[in-house]
Design a protein around this motif. Structure first.
Motif, short mmCIF file in Angstrom:
data_model
loop_
_atom_site.label_atom_id
_atom_site.label_comp_id
_atom_site.label_asym_id
_atom_site.label_seq_id
_atom_site.Cartn_x
_atom_site.Cartn_y
_atom_site.Cartn_z
N ALA A 228 0.82 -1.21 0.00
CA ALA A 228 0.00 0.00 0.00
C ALA A 228 0.86 1.26 0.00
O ALA A 228 0.45 2.29 -0.52
CB ALA A 228 -0.92 -0.01 1.21
N SER A 229 2.05 1.17 0.57
CA SER A 229 2.87 2.38 0.66
C SER A 229 3.43 2.81 -0.68
O SER A 229 4.01 3.88 -0.79
CB SER A 229 4.00 2.17 1.67
OG SER A 229 4.94 1.28 1.14
N SER A 231 1.52 3.10 -3.49
CA SER A 231 0.50 3.73 -4.32
C SER A 231 0.58 5.23 -4.08
O SER A 231 0.72 5.67 -2.95
CB SER A 231 -0.86 3.17 -3.90
OG SER A 231 -1.86 4.07 -4.25
N SER A 232 0.51 6.00 -5.15
CA SER A 232 0.72 7.44 -4.99
C SER A 232 -0.40 8.25 -5.62
O SER A 232 -0.81 7.95 -6.74
CB SER A 232 2.04 7.82 -5.65
OG SER A 232 2.15 9.20 -5.74
N PRO A 233 -0.92 9.26 -4.92
CA PRO A 233 -1.96 10.08 -5.55
C PRO A 233 -1.41 11.01 -6.63
O PRO A 233 -2.12 11.43 -7.52
CB PRO A 233 -2.55 10.88 -4.39
CG PRO A 233 -1.58 10.79 -3.27
CD PRO A 233 -0.66 9.64 -3.53
N GLU A 234 -0.14 11.36 -6.55
CA GLU A 234 0.44 12.28 -7.53
C GLU A 234 1.80 11.76 -7.99
O GLU A 234 2.77 11.85 -7.25
CB GLU A 234 0.59 13.68 -6.93
CG GLU A 234 -0.73 14.42 -6.84
CD GLU A 234 -0.58 15.82 -6.29
OE1 GLU A 234 0.47 16.12 -5.71
OE2 GLU A 234 -1.54 16.59 -6.42
N VAL B 35 2.05 10.36 2.82
CA VAL B 35 1.61 9.74 1.57
C VAL B 35 2.81 9.53 0.67
O VAL B 35 3.86 10.13 0.88
CB VAL B 35 0.55 10.60 0.82
CG1 VAL B 35 -0.77 10.56 1.52
CG2 VAL B 35 1.03 12.01 0.64
N ASN B 36 2.65 8.71 -0.35
CA ASN B 36 3.76 8.34 -1.21
C ASN B 36 3.89 9.30 -2.40
O ASN B 36 3.84 8.88 -3.54
CB ASN B 36 3.55 6.89 -1.68
CG ASN B 36 4.64 6.42 -2.60
OD1 ASN B 36 5.78 6.81 -2.44
ND2 ASN B 36 4.29 5.61 -3.57
N ASN B 37 4.01 10.59 -2.15
CA ASN B 37 4.25 11.53 -3.24
C ASN B 37 5.75 11.78 -3.35
O ASN B 37 6.45 11.68 -2.35
CB ASN B 37 3.53 12.86 -2.98
CG ASN B 37 2.04 12.73 -3.16
OD1 ASN B 37 1.56 11.65 -3.48
ND2 ASN B 37 1.32 13.79 -2.92
N VAL B 63 4.15 5.00 5.53
CA VAL B 63 3.73 5.56 4.23
C VAL B 63 2.45 4.85 3.82
O VAL B 63 2.40 3.63 3.73
CB VAL B 63 4.83 5.35 3.17
CG1 VAL B 63 4.44 6.03 1.87
CG2 VAL B 63 6.14 5.90 3.67
N LEU B 64 1.40 5.63 3.59
CA LEU B 64 0.10 5.03 3.27
C LEU B 64 -0.53 5.71 2.07
O LEU B 64 -0.20 6.85 1.73
CB LEU B 64 -0.85 5.16 4.46
CG LEU B 64 -0.50 4.35 5.71
CD1 LEU B 64 -1.31 4.83 6.88
CD2 LEU B 64 -0.76 2.88 5.46
N GLU B 65 -1.45 5.00 1.47
CA GLU B 65 -2.23 5.57 0.37
C GLU B 65 -3.11 6.69 0.95
O GLU B 65 -3.54 6.59 2.11
CB GLU B 65 -3.06 4.43 -0.24
CG GLU B 65 -3.67 4.70 -1.58
CD GLU B 65 -5.03 5.34 -1.47
OE1 GLU B 65 -5.33 6.20 -2.30
OE2 GLU B 65 -5.77 4.99 -0.56
N GLU B 66 -3.37 7.72 0.15
CA GLU B 66 -4.01 8.94 0.67
C GLU B 66 -5.30 8.68 1.47
O GLU B 66 -5.46 9.17 2.59
CB GLU B 66 -4.30 9.87 -0.51
CG GLU B 66 -4.80 11.23 -0.09
CD GLU B 66 -5.04 12.15 -1.29
OE1 GLU B 66 -4.61 11.81 -2.40
OE2 GLU B 66 -5.66 13.20 -1.09
N VAL B 68 -6.40 5.84 2.74
CA VAL B 68 -6.12 4.99 3.91
C VAL B 68 -5.52 5.85 5.03
O VAL B 68 -5.86 5.71 6.20
CB VAL B 68 -5.17 3.84 3.53
CG1 VAL B 68 -4.83 3.00 4.74
CG2 VAL B 68 -5.77 2.98 2.45
#
Lengths: 273, 449
Positions: A228-229, A231-234, B35-37, B63-66, B68
């Protein structure tokens, strides 16, 4: 004769097609993990490309895979063993010493699986918080055992029902107590069933994401949180996510491959008499 | 003084020494939820330098998905479990959570932090009742990306500040479905932070808004109809197929692989499109402002990712030390030194945009700064409005409302419903939600001030 050969070829081709269809998402994931981020999103999709292990290198650089994998192994094995430890006596009691309420108890146990887990998230979270077991392997082992308990009890119950009562009665005549009955008669007779139930429970624990994402943060986080870590929104992440997923599912795939004979044997246990 | 008193003194002195030594060595471990940006990944990599500067503070990363992350953090704060010390949160949540008492304020920041260097709109977005409840890590607005080669081929010229009407004309001329070249790519995936992040400023530009001054939804007005018609028409004629699956990442992928003539989205995409490692069109990408409509000067788009401290944290002081480091000018310089100026977290500090090295490395920087400065999240729409926020409405109910309306509008793209039906059903669903939430209520009016 000719007809049956043609039929066999047809069935073989159909079998391969279905297998390919089922395996395609996994195959595509593995292929994507060896692409660059730009190749991974290319349209039309690339079937021929220059493979790279850059995504694997980045995944390993950013997160310690082995600590997540160790947590996954300990939690899945622990959760499955705990579930079995409770389920074997429970299923034994229900199969060989039933009461008028046994059937409804079994149905009630199964009905707890119908509740969406998020419905009990806050009470469980509060409980974990006050018991100080948030982000601990022990806490997750308890949740996983409870989560799988209905399925494990049901499966064991059906396996135990296949064992003739007379065998246990004969043992009792020879002076065996409840423990010896289970230990020396029931468990050896139903070992394939118990093993396949344990394996199924292990796979369910390994793949579980909801509770692991919500109840762990770092110390007890298993591989599902590791995936899960990534996956990125941007930003582009498909290649890295595929690499993370590939190394996360690899152990259970190998394990499933090695134990497939046991699994199939257990699933069909008692089917032919 | 008897020997027993002496002994007691020695013992107490010894104990005090041990305690003091213990206190000096007491290590703190901060759990950072993020988050993972890309910018956060860089922060995680560089945080070892913070740990070497502060040997008594250790960092543990989650680090988590937004979505979540939001769910985890909300559960944790609401139950006071205290699992996290530093959170990554958006400017939508900061004022709402601050109002609930879920966040620690940042007061008495050191002079070296230079709080006045923070960009005004970004700073305002995370201020509640005059206090900062988060410090901005990076910020973004929206702008227009276009393909200079396709424009040149079609004999078109993109103005610095295009209008939605012009965008429509350009898209029609650029689209060539035979070569999978689509005039425009826009967000179609339903969600308050997905398609509605584009639709909200679009509606504002067409003279509409979400609620009137008495909190009555205004989705069934002609302004919404014109805006949504513009969106549906252009997407059907010039957009890529399956647009209802496209969010930021999908459009980024489409544009970066050369399938879009134009794309209006977050300014953070500029750095990604400009990077030849991630984009096949890095040399042919042009930039322009977010388009305008009949109503000019209204709110457009402003999003910031901020670092905040939940009130349930037991390590507030250490968390403040870390956050002031991660959002400081020195951190920006550190990123520039390690990864180059183009990689620094954008949209937070004036000093970044004044820096000639940054201007050189990021030719889009002036557009980004202009977009953020004119995002106007507290500005007025064509008619007075009771809420704040640029591409969102700053009330807790908006996540649900925005997503529901987003789904209805996505239904018009797929042709399941007509625009009139969609807006009518969105209006009645929103009216119902607002009524159930007890609007209009004095508290919300006060909250949005």
């Amino acid at each position: 004769m000719k007809d049956s050969a043609a039929k066999r070829i047809f069935i073989t081709i159909l079998g391969w097609l279905v297998a390919l269809l089922l395996a395609f998402p996994i195959i595509w994931m593995v292929m994507t993990s060896f692409k660059t981020e730009t190749d991974a999103i290319s349209t039309p999709p690339l079937f021929v490309w220059h493979p790279t292990v850059a995504s694997y290198a980045e995944v390993q650089e950013r997160a310690n895979y082995f600590s997540f994998a160790l947590n996954s192994i300990l939690i899945s094995v622990g959760g499955s063993l705990l579930a079995l430890a409770f389920s074997v006596p429970a299923a034994y009691a229900m199969a060989f010493h039933p009461t008028p309420r046994t059937r409804s108890t079994l149905l009630w146990m199964l009905s707890t699986k119908m509740l969406p887990p998020v419905g009990v998230l806050v009470p469980i979270y509060l409980l974990f918080s006050s018991l100080n077991i948030l982000d601990t392997r022990g806490g997750l082992i308890i949740v996983y055992a409870l989560m799988n308990l209905p399925i494990v009890v049901w499966m064991l119950f059906t396996f135990f029902k296949e064992v003739p009562r007379e065998i246990l009665e004969a043992g009792r005549m020879d002076g065996a107590g409840v423990w010896n009955e289970m230990r020396y008669l029931l468990m050896p007779l139903t070992l394939p069933g118990i093993a396949s139930t344990g394996l199924l429970s292990l796979i369910l624990c390994w793949n579980e994401a909801f509770w692991s994402l919500n109840l762990t943060s770092s110390a007890a986080a298993p591989l599902t949180t590791f995936i899960a870590s990534f996956s990125s929104p941007e930003g582009l992440f498909f290649a890295k996510l595929s690499a993370a997923s590939t190394i996360a599912v690899a152990p259970i795939l190998i394990f499933g491959w090695l134990s497939q004979r046991q699994l199939v044997r257990g699933m069909t246990f008692g089917a032919v008499k | 003084m008897g020997p027993s008193v002496n002994r007691a003194l020695y013992v107490s002195a010894g104990l005090s020494f041990l305690l003091a030594a213990g206190a000096a060595r007491a290590d703190t471990t901060l759990t950072v939820a993020t988050v993972n940006n890309g910018d956060m990944v860089v922060m995680q990599k560089l945080s070892s330098q913070f740990e070497s500067q502060h040997p008594d503070i250790h960092l543990r990363w989650v680090v988590l998905e937004e979505n979540v992350l939001r769910q985890r953090v909300t559960t944790d704060i609401a139950t006071h479990a205290g699992q996290f010390d530093v959170l990554t949160i958006g400017n939508y949540e900061v004022p709402i959570w601050a109002r609930q008492g879920w966040l620690e304020p940042f007061e008495n920041l050191p002079a070296a932090y230079d709080v006045d260097d923070l960009l005004g709109p970004v700073r305002e977005g995370i201020t509640y009742k005059g206090k900062l409840y988060g410090l901005p890590f990076y910020g973004e607005s929206a702008m227009t990306y276009y393909r200079t080669d396709l424009f040149e081929k079609a004999g078109l010229k993109m103005p610095d500040a295009p209008t939605f009407a012009q965008v429509r004309e350009f898209a029609d001329k650029i689209t060539n479905k035979d070569t999978q070249t689509y005039g425009i790519c826009l967000r179609g995936k339903p969600g308050w932070g997905e398609n509605m992040a584009f639709i909200t400023p679009l509606v504002d530009a067409f003279g509409g808004q979400w609620f009137d001054a008495s909190w009555k939804p205004t989705i069934d007005t002609p302004q919404w109809k014109s805006a949504v018609s513009w969106y549906v028409d252009i997407m059907k004629k010039d957009g890529p197929p399956g647009a209802t699956s496209n969010g930021f990442n999908e459009n980024l992928a489409l544009f970066a692989s050369g399938h879009c003539g134009m794309w209006m989205d977050a300014t953070v995409a500029a750095g990604l499109l400009f990077d030849p490692k991630q984009s096949q069109v890095s040399k042919t990408t042009g930039f322009a402002s977010f388009p305008t409509g009949e109503f000019k000067g209204g709110p457009t788009w402003l999003w910031s990712w901020n670092l905040g401290i939940p009130s349930s944290s037991k390590n507030v002081d250490a968390a403040k030390t870390f956050i002031t480091w991660a959002t400081s000018k020195d951190y920006i310089k550190l990123v520039a030194k390690e990864n180059g100026w183009v990689a620094v977290p954008p949209g937070t500090r004036k000093s970044t945009y004044d820096n000639p090295d940054y201007q050189k490395a990021a030719p889009f920087s002036s557009f980004v700064l202009k977009a953020i400065e004119s995002a106007n999240p507290n500005g007025q729409t064509a008619h007075p409005r009771p809420y704040q926020g640029a591409q969102f409405v700053g009330i807790p109910e908006f996540q649900g409302i925005g997503t529901q309306v987003g789904q209805t509008i996505a239904g018009t793209l797929t042709g399941n419903t007509t625009i009139e039906q969609a807006l009518k059903s969105a209006q009645s669903a929103t009216e119902r939600t607002m009524r159930q939430a007890g609007y209009p209520k004095a508290a919300e009016k006060e909250a949005s001030k």
